[in-house]
Structures are given as C-alpha cells and as structure tokens.
Design a protein around this motif. Structure first.
Motif, PDB file in Angstrom:
ATOM      1  N   SER A  29       0.830  -1.206   0.000  1.00  0.00           N
ATOM      2  CA  SER A  29       0.000   0.000   0.000  1.00  0.00           C
ATOM      3  C   SER A  29       0.859   1.248   0.000  1.00  0.00           C
ATOM      4  CB  SER A  29      -0.928  -0.013   1.220  1.00  0.00           C
ATOM      5  OG  SER A  29      -1.672   1.185   1.294  1.00  0.00           O
ATOM      6  N   SER A  32       2.474   1.995  -3.427  1.00  0.00           N
ATOM      7  CA  SER A  32       1.503   1.912  -4.512  1.00  0.00           C
ATOM      8  C   SER A  32       1.900   2.806  -5.672  1.00  0.00           C
ATOM      9  CB  SER A  32       0.117   2.320  -4.000  1.00  0.00           C
ATOM     10  OG  SER A  32       0.110   3.691  -3.634  1.00  0.00           O
ATOM     11  N   GLU A 271      -6.420   4.230  -7.009  1.00  0.00           N
ATOM     12  CA  GLU A 271      -5.410   3.193  -7.178  1.00  0.00           C
ATOM     13  C   GLU A 271      -5.951   1.980  -7.912  1.00  0.00           C
ATOM     14  OE1 GLU A 271      -1.762   1.316  -7.045  1.00  0.00           O
ATOM     15  OE2 GLU A 271      -2.202   3.362  -6.412  1.00  0.00           O
TER      16      GLU A 271
END
Length: 657
Positions: A29, A32, A271
C-alpha cells in the motif's frame, strides 16, 4: 452468569494473526503506483525550483531523471552510470562520453543534471562521483595549459581516502579519452571556453534567492531530486524516496512522456483504476508513429522502432526481427534488407550470422550516392538495430562520420575503432547503448578469430614465429578452472595482528568452489574452519566470497576484447545489481598483466588496494607454474590490512585434498 472463556476466545484465527501478511500488505500500500506518481510530482516541483534558482536548463540523467522533468523543460539527456562511481570500480567511460552536454553548457553557461536514488543514500553515485570524474577529465583534456584542474567530489558522500584513490586514476582516464576517442580538442574547447565544476544540491540544501554568477567556471549543478527517507520505505506518509528508480518493476509500461502528458488524470485516478488507465495509455502510445533518430556525426544513418514505420523518406531500410516488415518487400522505391533474428538474447546470437549480409549495401549505395538515407529498426530501437548501426559505422564510416560503401575488409577494425563508434551512438542518444550479447556478436563479426579464416587465406611469406609463452604459466582462465576442478581444498591460515584488540592465531579448515548461476563465469567460495588464537581460544569461522572470471566484453562490454583476469567479490544473496546471482560488491582484482615469475612460482598482485570503510586491503597471490599434464596442487594468498582500527597480515596456503 457469563460464559467462561475458552481457548478459541483467546487465540485469534490464523488469517488475522499473519503479521507477515499484514506487513506485506502495508508495504504494498505504501509503495503503490499512486504514491509513486505523487512522490515524483512532489520531487519534480523541487527540481523546477532549482532550475529557476540557478537560471540553468534541466538535463535528465537517464533512465531515472526524465521522470522529474516535464518534457517541455528538458533541455538534454545524458547517461552517467552509478556503477562507474562504485567504490573501487571508478571509471571514465569511453562509451558514454556525453559530449552533447558541452554544447548545452557552452550555450547556457551551465546546467542542472537531475537524478535520484532509493532509500539508504543521500545521493546516487552517478552524481557524487561519476559526473565529477567526467568534469575533471574534460577540464584536464581541454584546458591542460591552464594548470592541473582539481577533482571535486561530494564531501558529504565521498571520504578523503576514496577521493585520493579516484584522483590517482584521473590522468589515466584523460589518456584513454585522448588516445581511444581521439576528440577534436580545439572544437570542444571552443564550445565551453572555461572549465566545469560540479555543485551538489539536495532538498536540504540552501537555495540562492537569485541566480549566482560563476565567472571562473561553468556550474554543473547535480540535483538529487528526492529527499532522504530514514527508516523503512513508506514510513513518511506515502512519500517514496527515488520513486522513479527501477520503474520497470512498477510502471506497467508507463513512461515519463506518458506520465507528463496525462499527469492530472493519473494523479486523480483511484489506485484500483490506475492499471486499466495505464494499460489504455500505453496501448495508445504504442500505436503512434516511430520517430527516427539521426546518428551523429553522420548525416544519413537513422535508427527507430519498427512500429507504424513510414519508410517513404528513406532510400534503404534495414529491419531486425523474426518477420519482415509488412509491405516493404514489394516496395520499388525503397531498398529493403531484412536481418532475420529472434527476440532477446537469441536474436543477438542470430545477428552474428546475419551481419554478413550487410555488404549488399556496397551494391545498393555505390560511390556518388552518399546523400541517400538509411534507416535501421527493430522492435524497440535499442538492441539489434543499434548493433547493426555499429557494424555499419565501423565498416563504412570515416573519422568525420561520412559513409562510403566501398568493399571493405575487417583488417583495420580494432577495439579502439569500435569504442570510438560506440561513443558516437551513445552521444547521439543515451538509449543507443547495445546490450552485452549484441555487442559480442558485432565484435565477433568485425574482428573474427584469425584461426577461423586461416584455411582460406592466401599464402604469405614465411616469418619468424612468435616465442611461445612459458610452459604452464597460469592465466586467469586456467586458474578459474583449477580452483573449481580441484575443489575442495584444505587450508591453513596464519593471522598476525599488531593490535591487541584483534587476535592473532591459526585457522585450519576446508574451502570449496561451486559454480553460480550468473551471467558471468562465477564460483562461490565457501570456507569453514577452526580459529585457534594465541591466547588459547578456539571458535568456528565461516566465510563466503565470489570469484568471477572477467575479460572479453565483460563489465557491461566496457572492455572490448581485453585481457582476462580474476576478480574477488563479496557474496550477496541479491547480488550487487539485484539480479540474485550472489555477486556482490568488488573486493580485489588480480593484475594478471603485472604477473612476475620467479623460480617457477607466479606472483600476482591486486590491481588497486581495496578500501573497506577506513581500512585498506592489499593482496598478493602465489601460484605454481605447473608442468604440462600436472594440475595445480597448491596456491597461496596474502592480505595486508592497514587502518585506524586494524593492522594485520593474513597468509593462507591451500592444498589439494
């Protein structure tokens, strides 16, 4: 009454207890694609502020630097490799001359070179050492009559000892530049008129309020785009140091040009939707027309990709790939040559046999047709096409870059000529740097093994045969083979320390050499022994090193058909370049050229002393000059170590078991 607690109440399910899985998820994360692009934008704003503060144009050190510069503001591209600045591997590359930078510096008074690096360093080695070495070499070569020009390295990244070791190599680099590249010194000097000096800038540096004046030199501002992150990656709220570095691993095909063309859309997309958006943008970009690059100093030779190629403006088209370009076979105006090569390294191997078809150009382009344009292409414009262009430049171009397609023999082509023509390609554009396998094929064609054609050669007058080398005199290849063939070895090592903080004593044990799955011939050295100190203590010791056979076209083809030698590297699970081959940073190298033989024992010193922290390591190997048919039965190595906290001699004798 409440229910008593049970074991299942106290123990969480396995799925929720996977700390490793949770940490990996958090790291993914933090790293990313959205965070990377946002970090690039943040750093790009800093880069732009440096350009404005110094009043100088922006230059991208490829491949990373272009991500931090909007295309409209990028004045030039250069390619200075960090590996050319690695400790004990400092070099001035005659392949990557970057002479195009001199035009820009002379016109604008200086420049800002942009690069970045990932977590763990404050600046890349390319900026702290490689570019400063280049500046010093250029200064000494172009302004030698003005006295000795000092080497300037980044004081916050380069120790005094390392600086001194680099300084000792500069004059040799200058000789290589003048002897191998044979530059037009007067023409180059007329471009910049005064020396260059590096200035280092990071996000913690003080920035001038107005562009400063530098009357004594041209400022080469070396800008590290990213700020340094302490701790783990992703520990600064989504900011990623060196976010653009190694973009192949995360970009999904996105390029700097695509990023800047669609920046706002990319930064505002969620994302989970980014992969589809990037895929669509990449597909649209792939469908665009190829943009040919003129190879300088020629005026007629071009390179491009093969996508949507428009051959109408070219007289000759040469393509490299599995299939011919559709439509060109039936063309009447454009002469077309297809070099049938597979993709990847197999294609590089195929190129070796396909290059023999190039002499057809002598028929297509006879004298008097020097103004006809030639285009060479492959799927990327960076591999087989570059190798083919190199072969044409070596065979048919004179020193000024004029192409004349007369029947040519390879007799006048040597490694200096090849290096000069390679410099033309990389100076034209940093991406025109052929892979090692392709360069090997080109060299095999340009400089064939004399013994391979001896049977077809015409008789020559008798001559005195050369004196044979001493029987059994060791070579790097023979040592490399013997170390593995006679493994395992038993050894005895004596350690004599002059400092009481480090013990003296004897180590006895066994050592083995096993092949590593590396792109270079490499052996993993593993030893295990017992150390008995002079104070009566005993404990087990274990060490690992990697012995690499270096030579022809090794080190990213930096040395063309050079002598072979052995290099000892530290062992690293991931490898120095992250390739997982175990070959870590360089430790010491054998100077095979300087070998001395006394009483049938060959003595080989190391090329350069190894600097480890503040300690210097010097090495000497002893190897018997064996008789024909008798294998190597023993060998020795001695290390002399000097430093503020170390002063000892290590002597090890290895014996065949």
């Amino acid at each position: 009454m409440s229910r008593p607690l049970t074991e299942s109440d106290l123990i969480f399910p396995t799925q929720s207890l996977s700390i490793s899985s949770t940490l990996n998820s958090l790291k993914r994360s933090a790293l990313s694609t959205h965070n990377r692009l946002s970090s690039i934008q943040f750093d790009a704003d800093f880069v732009s502020s440096i350009s404005e503060a110094y009043g100088l144009p922006l230059v991208a050190n490829e491949r990373c630097g272009s991500w931090y510069i909007p295309p409209a503001r990028k004045a030039e591209s250069v390619y200075f490799k960090s590996t050319d600045g690695h400790t004990n591997e400092w070099k001035f590359s005659v392949r990557r001359l970057n002479l195009q930078l001199l035009d820009l510096v002379g016109r604008d008074g200086g420049c800002v070179i942009v690069d970045s690096t990932r977590r763990g360093k404050s600046m890349p080695d390319a900026l702290s050492k490689t570019v400063p070495v280049w500046c010093c070499v250029m200064n000494r070569a172009l302004f030698s009559e003005e006295g000795v020009h000092e080497l300037h390295t980044a004081p916050q990244a380069v120790s005094g000892s390392e600086h001194a070791q680099i300084e000792r190599r500069i004059d040799g680099f200058v000789r290589d530049f003048l002897d191998i590249c044979k530059p037009d010194v007067e023409a180059l000097r007329s471009k910049i008129r005064k020396p260059m000096r590096p200035i280092w800038v990071t996000q913690t540096s003080s920035i001038p309020d107005a562009p400063p004046s530098f009357p004594e030199f041209h400022p080469i501002v070396l800008c590290t785009a990213s700020r340094r992150v302490n701790g783990a990656e992703g520990s600064e709220g989504g900011y990623i140091q060196g976010a653009a570095d190694d973009h192949e691993a995360w970009s999904q095909g996105l390029t700097p040009t695509l990023f800047w063309s669609h920046r706002d859309q990319l930064l505002t997309t969620n994302e989970e939707d980014l992969p589809d958006l990037i895929k669509r943008l990449v597909e649209e970009e792939t469908a665009s027309d190829a943009a040919p690059i003129l190879i300088k100093p020629t005026s007629t030779l071009y390179i491009s990709t093969a996508q949507n190629l428009n051959p109408a403006s070219f007289d000759v088209v040469i393509s490299c790939g599995p299939e011919p370009l559709p439509g060109l076979i039936t063309k009447s105006k454009t002469r077309y040559l297809h070099l049938q090569c597979q993709t990847g390294k197999l294609g590089s191997r195929d190129l070796r046999t396909q290059l023999k078809r190039l002499p057809i150009l002598e028929t297509w382009l006879p004298p008097g047709t020097s103004d006809q344009k030639i285009l060479i292409c492959d799927s990327t414009g960076k591999d087989l096409a570059v190798g083919t262009a190199l072969a044409i430049l070596c065979m048919y171009a004179d020193a000024s870059g004029a192409l004349t397609f007369l029947p040519h023999t390879h007799a006048k082509i040597d490694k200096k000529v090849i290096k000069q023509r390679l410099a033309w390609l990389t100076t034209t554009h940093p991406t025109l740097n052929p892979p090692r396998a392709t360069l090997q094929s080109v060299n095999a064609w340009l400089m064939p093994n004399p013994s391979a054609s001896a049977a077809h050669a015409s008789p020559s007058p008798p001559r005195t045969p050369p004196q044979p080398a001493p029987p059994g005199r060791p070579t790097a290849a023979s040592l490399f083979t013997a170390l593995h063939a006679h493994s395992p070895w038993s050894f005895t090592r004596t350690l004599s320390s002059a400092l009481p903080s480090h013990p003296s004593g004897t180590v006895t044990g066994t050592a083995t050499f096993t092949p590593l799955p590396s792109s270079r011939p490499a052996l993993l050295y593993t030893e295990e022994g017992e150390f008995a100190t002079t104070t009566g203590l005993k404990f087990t010791t274990r060490m690992k090193y990697v012995y690499v056979l270096r030579g022809e076209l090794d080190n990213n083809a930096e040395r063309v058909l050079d002598e072979e030698w052995l290099a000892v590297h530290f062992f690293s699970e991931s490898g120095e370049e992250g390739g997982g081959d175990g070959v870590g940073a360089l430790f010491v190298e054998m100077d095979m050229v300087g070998m001395e033989v006394v009483d049938e024992i060959a003595s080989v010193k190391n090329r350069e002393q190894h600097l480890c922290g503040r300690d210097l390591y010097a090495a000497v190997w002893e190897v018997p000059v064996v008789s024909e048919g008798v294998g190597m039965r023993w060998w020795k190595v001695r290390y002399d170590v000097q430093g503020p906290k170390k002063e000892y001699v290590s002597e090890t004798r290895y014996t065949r078991m």
